[in-house]
Design an enzyme around this catalytic site. Structure first.
Site, PDB file in Angstrom:
ATOM      1  N   SER A 138       0.805  -1.219   0.000  1.00 60.59           N
ATOM      2  CA  SER A 138       0.000   0.000   0.000  1.00 60.59           C
ATOM      3  C   SER A 138       0.838   1.268   0.000  1.00 60.59           C
ATOM      4  CB  SER A 138      -0.958  -0.009   1.185  1.00 60.59           C
ATOM      5  OG  SER A 138      -2.166  -0.597   0.821  1.00 60.59           O
ATOM      6  N   ASP A 180      10.763   5.388  -9.701  1.00 61.51           N
ATOM      7  CA  ASP A 180      10.455   5.982 -11.000  1.00 61.51           C
ATOM      8  C   ASP A 180      11.306   7.208 -11.292  1.00 61.51           C
ATOM      9  OD1 ASP A 180       8.632   4.052 -11.579  1.00 61.51           O
ATOM     10  OD2 ASP A 180       6.880   5.369 -11.672  1.00 61.51           O
ATOM     11  N   LYS A 206      -0.277  -4.536  -3.281  1.00 67.63           N
ATOM     12  CA  LYS A 206      -1.611  -4.092  -2.898  1.00 67.63           C
ATOM     13  C   LYS A 206      -1.794  -2.662  -3.383  1.00 67.63           C
ATOM     14  CE  LYS A 206      -4.991  -2.692   0.068  1.00 67.63           C
ATOM     15  NZ  LYS A 206      -5.372  -1.317   0.459  1.00 67.63           N
TER      16      LYS A 206
END
Length: 505
Positions: free
Chosen positions: A288, A299, A313
């Site tokens: 999460s 990224d 998740k």
């Protein structure tokens, strides 16, 4: 559209994975009014269009179960309170983190850290202190949960801790007054080589601020880089995850994309990011909000991700308190989130830059990555080998090596299979069975190893060994110290972990 998380909706948004269990429906939960409210909430907000047959179920439990979503559930009043407590960031106690450590052959709860401003900190309790009794009751061989249950209590009441400290002549007892503690879900400390460490087992509503404070404190202390440990972190508040990512993600750049049934939302960084070497530790229990932070850092390349794949998740749950049933609520999956580059996380997880299975090796490689960045080395040019001679395991760049033989400890000398060294060095290995001589060539170095001899010839030098090369189970073993003779290799022995680390640059 671009919003901050707090503007997402009037619903309480949480990202929780392992904190709750499915409940049985409480009395009154299936009244017509409750059923209508739950049906309307699901129909309006669930991430996918809902079949009318699902909504026709005659109990709240059946409706939720028919959705087939493991993260949606009805929360009884007790469970709703537990949910709020678990992420509120507060509890009643003395403010310290404990672990179990062995001393004299017995496990004792041992202090890992104390929270700033807490009764424990004010009383001078320090990491390494063993709590051997609480209110006179021995904690020897007791679980952490049991010891914590003895320490917690009503605010304003006293608790007596008996402490055994290595530097003290005898155990001593301190009296602490329990307080409402702001949970130190974030702990920080300085590791060797001035590497800052930040651990956070959960994203509570205060975690973002705590991480920012920890980063500032470590930088003020002169840290050269930071390790952010998100292992076993199941998530928590979305806003806390966003605030944590903002510490490192460039201002104005997306942190995540939330894709709902009716609208898509991009949450951008509004923070002032720090520029410092960073490694993030993750594993299969990171989920999460932890995945939001790790995904954003990966990224943008502002830190290296070390460990194993995360849980995967990647959905957002909204928790709405029911108007028709006092103190009860429904937790419903309302959206899926993607990383800044649009990478899917749900069911996939975040893939590390450095795949490392062994937990001890994870931290060691994270240290190496941070230190290398701080010293200006290219991390891609580093190759590490972790050896645990007591367990007989070896890891090269975090991947467990098998088939080359197992390292072992022989009279305090780490013995390593020559074939394993050849694999690590990417060198050429030759063996003469008649003379029992092995030749290992690596780059410009050449080692001639005679089985039974306590020295080897490395190029033009004779190098003494702490033990002779030997044959065990058909394999040639040499002392690990041999590698110190090769240019560009660094060998380090950790006396606490009793593991060896070899670094090749």
């Amino acid at each position: 559209m671009t919003y901050r998380a707090r503007k997402f909706s009037r619903l309480l948004i949480v990202l929780l994975t392992f904190l709750l269990v499915m409940s049985s429906t409480a009395l009154g939960a299936d009244s017509p009014a409750v059923l209508k409210e739950v049906r309307d909430f699901i129909k309006e907000n669930y991430i996918l269009p809902v079949n009318e047959n699902v909504l026709r179920q005659d109990t709240v439990e059946k409706i939720i179960k028919a959705l087939g979503d493991p993260h949606s559930e009805y929360l009884s009043p007790e469970e709703f309170r537990d949910l709020m407590d678990s992420t509120s960031g507060y509890y009643t106690g003395v403010g310290m983190e404990l672990t179990l450590q062995q001393y004299g052959g017995t496990l004792y709860p041992t202090v890992v850290a104390t929270f700033d401003g807490s009764p424990a900190k004010k009383a001078g309790i320090v990491p390494g202190d063993r709590i051997i009794a609480v209110n006179g009751e021995s904690t020897a061989a007791k679980s952490i949960d049991y010891t914590v249950s003895l320490i917690k209590g009503v605010p304003g009441t006293k608790v007596f801790l008996t402490i055994d400290r290595d530097s003290a002549a005898a155990p001593f007892t301190v009296s602490l007054t329990r307080e409402l503690i702001e949970v130190g879900t974030v702990v920080h400390r300085m590791l060797e080589d001035n590497i800052g460490y930040i651990g956070m087992p959960l994203f509570s509503m205060h975690s973002g601020k705590q991480v920012r404070n920890a980063v500032n404190a470590l930088i003020k202390q002169g840290c050269v880089g930071i390790i952010l440990d998100l292992r076993n972190n199941p998530g928590g508040y979305l806003e806390a995850g966003v605030q944590t990512a903002e510490i490192f993600v460039p201002h104005g750049k997306p942190i995540l994309h939330i894709c709902g049934r009716k609208e898509n939302i991009t949450i951008e960084s509004e923070g002032n990011p720090v520029r410092i070497p960073l490694a993030v530790l993750i594993n299969g229990e990171s989920a999460s909000a932890a995945e939001i932070v790790a995904g954003a850092i990966k990224d943008y390349g502002v830190g290296a991700i070390v460990g194993t794949n995360t849980f995967g998740k990647g959905t957002v749950q909204a928790v709405q308190e029911l108007k028709t049933e006092s103190d009860a609520a429904v937790k419903l999956t309302v959206a899926e989130y993607l990383s800044p580059k649009g990478t899917k996380i749900n069911g996939v997880g975040v893939t590390p830059d450095y795949y490392v299975e062994d937990p001890e090796a994870q931290l060691e490689i994270a240290k190496l990555v941070v230190l290398s960045k701080a010293q200006g080395f290219e991390v891609s040019g580093i190759k590490t080998m972790m050896l645990d001679p007591l367990k007989g395991t070896a890891y090269i760049n975090g991947l467990k090596v098998s088939g080359s033989g197992e390292p072992f400890l022989d009279k305090n000398v780490v013995m390593v299979p020559l074939r394993l060294l050849g694999s690590y060095l990417e060198g050429n290995l030759a063996w003469n069975n008649d003379s029992k001589i092995a030749v290992l060539e690596c780059g410009y170095s050449k080692a001639v190893i005679q089985v039974g001899s306590k020295s080897v010839q490395v190029d033009s030098k004779t190098v003494p060994l702490p033990a002779p090369a030997k044959i065990v189970n058909g394999r040639v073993y040499v002392p690990l110290r041999l590698l110190s003779s090769f240019q560009g290799l660094f060998v380090n022995w950790d006396p606490v972990l009793r593991c060896a680390e070899v670094t090749k640059r």
